[in-house]
Motif scaffolding. Structure first.
Motif, PDB file in Angstrom:
ATOM      1  N   ALA A 288       5.961  -6.839  -7.055  1.00 23.06           N
ATOM      2  CA  ALA A 288       4.798  -6.909  -6.038  1.00 23.06           C
ATOM      3  C   ALA A 288       3.438  -7.316  -6.558  1.00 23.06           C
ATOM      4  O   ALA A 288       2.836  -8.020  -5.941  1.00 23.06           O
ATOM      5  N   VAL A 289       3.186  -6.940  -7.613  1.00 19.26           N
ATOM      6  CA  VAL A 289       1.617  -7.605  -8.417  1.00 19.26           C
ATOM      7  C   VAL A 289       1.737  -8.906  -8.582  1.00 19.26           C
ATOM      8  O   VAL A 289       0.718  -9.594  -7.994  1.00 19.26           O
ATOM      9  N   TRP A 290       3.080  -9.515  -8.792  1.00 20.89           N
ATOM     10  CA  TRP A 290       3.078 -10.742  -9.259  1.00 20.89           C
ATOM     11  C   TRP A 290       2.782 -11.679  -7.936  1.00 20.89           C
ATOM     12  O   TRP A 290       2.455 -12.831  -7.942  1.00 20.89           O
TER      13      TRP A 290
ATOM     14  N   ALA B 237      -3.035   2.635   5.787  1.00 19.08           N
ATOM     15  CA  ALA B 237      -2.974   1.293   5.476  1.00 19.08           C
ATOM     16  C   ALA B 237      -3.446   0.544   6.875  1.00 19.08           C
ATOM     17  O   ALA B 237      -4.045  -0.387   6.558  1.00 19.08           O
ATOM     18  N   GLY B 238      -3.165   1.119   7.994  1.00 23.15           N
ATOM     19  CA  GLY B 238      -3.741   0.526   9.160  1.00 23.15           C
ATOM     20  C   GLY B 238      -5.148   0.539   9.398  1.00 23.15           C
ATOM     21  O   GLY B 238      -5.853  -0.473   9.661  1.00 23.15           O
ATOM     22  N   ILE B 239      -5.782   1.579   8.595  1.00 20.93           N
ATOM     23  CA  ILE B 239      -7.480   1.626   8.621  1.00 20.93           C
ATOM     24  C   ILE B 239      -7.925   0.548   7.779  1.00 20.93           C
ATOM     25  O   ILE B 239      -8.921  -0.064   7.846  1.00 20.93           O
ATOM     26  N   PHE B 240      -7.093   0.350   6.678  1.00 20.53           N
ATOM     27  CA  PHE B 240      -7.650  -0.485   5.587  1.00 20.53           C
ATOM     28  C   PHE B 240      -7.393  -1.875   6.344  1.00 20.53           C
ATOM     29  O   PHE B 240      -8.437  -2.935   5.931  1.00 20.53           O
ATOM     30  N   VAL B 241      -6.516  -2.181   6.970  1.00 18.15           N
ATOM     31  CA  VAL B 241      -6.396  -3.596   7.702  1.00 18.15           C
ATOM     32  C   VAL B 241      -7.476  -3.775   8.918  1.00 18.15           C
ATOM     33  O   VAL B 241      -8.116  -4.755   8.713  1.00 18.15           O
TER      34      VAL B 241
ATOM     35  N   LEU C 137       0.798  -1.248   0.099  1.00 17.91           N
ATOM     36  CA  LEU C 137       0.010   0.141   0.026  1.00 17.91           C
ATOM     37  C   LEU C 137       0.910   1.279  -0.056  1.00 17.91           C
ATOM     38  O   LEU C 137       0.505   2.050  -0.707  1.00 17.91           O
ATOM     39  N   LYS C 138       1.887   1.179   0.542  1.00 20.09           N
ATOM     40  CA  LYS C 138       3.032   2.507   0.597  1.00 20.09           C
ATOM     41  C   LYS C 138       3.502   2.429  -0.701  1.00 20.09           C
ATOM     42  O   LYS C 138       3.563   3.763  -1.191  1.00 20.09           O
ATOM     43  N   GLN C 139       3.796   1.492  -1.598  1.00 20.23           N
ATOM     44  CA  GLN C 139       4.234   1.410  -2.864  1.00 20.23           C
ATOM     45  C   GLN C 139       3.162   2.135  -3.654  1.00 20.23           C
ATOM     46  O   GLN C 139       3.491   2.792  -4.693  1.00 20.23           O
ATOM     47  N   ALA C 140       1.916   1.989  -3.373  1.00 16.77           N
ATOM     48  CA  ALA C 140       0.793   2.457  -4.115  1.00 16.77           C
ATOM     49  C   ALA C 140       0.455   3.865  -3.746  1.00 16.77           C
ATOM     50  O   ALA C 140      -0.390   4.356  -4.480  1.00 16.77           O
TER      51      ALA C 140
END
Length: 392
Positions: free
Chosen positions: A356-358, A237-241, A227-230
């Motif tokens: 990452a995507v793979w 990111a913590g909120i999404f988790v 998520l940081k990379q995006a």
């Protein structure tokens, strides 16, 4: 020996679940960020995170054999919490890769004495009210949410090196909440003890669990980094988790009704199919807040319903004298072997971030393989048929 009332036991069990999964809430999403801040490369991070999962291959089975033979389940929880907290102090020293690997191996070996025993004590305490398991287990999800959100803001404010301080406080909380659990022992009559038995359904269930946890490798090890990379921050990111865990709690509320209406295998098939969809969404649509939200809501199936159904499968499939070993096998082969292999492999696929995507494509393929394995299973009750079993 005096025993606490079941109501008091359930309260302390709920508290133990809260702190156990609160520790996971700070360690699992942010441990990769913590190691990255200490200068380890992706391959080293993947290996270190694999150790966290890998000790679940051996440790739960060692502790389960002790628990099933002695009945000292609560004592093992207390001992595990005490020694894990003590050994966790090694995190405060900024050591080498080898030092950190040894540190992780030691504290997680004793930490893994806890969960399988906690599951068995909870189910035994509930008795014929096992359908209430989800309500007790949901306290663990609440703990995970609290620390996943608070941890994201804390790391953003103070940096990743705040993690050991938060973790130590949670370890001590777990230890204090385990102390009131009633100590019990039992004398085992070896002549009456049934041999631990496996049949095709159990074997394929364990294979499916292993493959499903392999699919979760990139989520356990690299989700926040992804998520940081995006372009997302640690707090977002913590909120999404946390969103995913909220959906898990909601699923735990509905799980008793679903388990009463459908077979555990049917629920596992549906949940695993949803997991395939979830990982594919992360592969192709991570930059979309909408689809990222949908993927996290699918955590209700990926973990919530999968776990509730799996715990019931093990509870039905294994003899009462082997409940700890059954839960340990599920944890060690699923979360242990499967999780560690998934994280380790993803460390190589991830590379410098270009792969990452793979990692999510790999995850979807593992989940699809898990779904195929589930179609071989009939029902957990068949595990009790000696004609179809192999003694161990």
């Amino acid at each position: 020996m005096m025993k606490v009332r079941p109501q008091a036991s359930l309260a302390w069990l709920s508290a133990c679940y809260f702190f156990f999964f609160a520790i996971l809430g700070i360690m699992v999403p942010y441990l990769g960020v913590f190691f990255d801040d200490r200068g380890f490369n992706p391959q080293q991070i993947g290996f270190l995170l694999a150790i966290v999962m890998g000790t679940r291959i051996i440790a739960p089975n060692v502790w389960a054999r002790v628990a099933d033979k002695t009945g000292m389940r609560a004592q093992l929880i207390k001992m595990g919490a005490l020694v894990a907290a003590f050994s966790y102090t090694s995190f405060f020293y900024d050591g080498s890769f080898t030092y950190m690997a040894i540190s992780l191996a030691v504290y997680t070996f004793f930490w893994n004495a806890i969960l399988a025993q906690l599951e068995v004590i909870t189910l035994e305490t509930l008795g014929d009210k096992a359908y209430r398991y989800g309500a007790i287990r949901s306290f663990g999800s609440i703990g995970y949410i609290c620390l996943v959100v608070a941890g994201g803001f804390a790391i953003e404010a103070f940096g990743p090196q705040v993690l050991p301080y938060i973790g130590m406080g949670l370890f001590l909380g777990m230890l204090l909440c385990s102390l009131p659990l009633p100590n019990e022992t039992k004398t085992v009559n070896r002549g009456e003890t049934k041999a631990l038995a496996f049949n095709r359904s159990i074997i394929w269930f364990l294979i499916a669990a292993m493959l499903l946890q392999m699919s979760a490798g990139p989520f356990y090890g690299f989700f926040v980094l992804y998520l940081k990379q995006a372009g997302y921050t640690e707090s977002i990111a913590g909120i999404f988790v946390a969103l995913g865990v909220v959906s898990e709690i909601v699923m735990f509320m509905f799980a008793p009704k679903l388990l009463a209406r459908f077979s555990v295998i049917t629920l596992l098939k549906v949940s695993t199919a949803m997991t395939v969809i979830r990982w594919l969404l992360l592969a192709v649509a991570v930059e979309s807040v909408l689809w990222l939200t949908v993927s996290q809501l699918l955590h209700s199936f990926t973990f919530g319903l999968v776990h509730a159904a799996s715990i019931q499968f093990v509870y039905q499939a294994f003899d009462k004298s082997h409940q700890s070993q059954g839960q340990a096998l599920y944890a060690s082969l699923g979360f242990g072997l499967g999780g560690s292999m998934g994280i380790w492999i993803c460390g190589f696929i991830w590379g410098d971030g270009s792969g990452a995507v793979w990692t999510w494509v790999f995850a979807a393929m593992c989940a699809a393989a898990s779904l195929l394995a589930l179609y071989v299973i009939h029902k957990p009750g068949s595990a009790l048929k000696a004609s179809d079993a192999v003694a161990a």
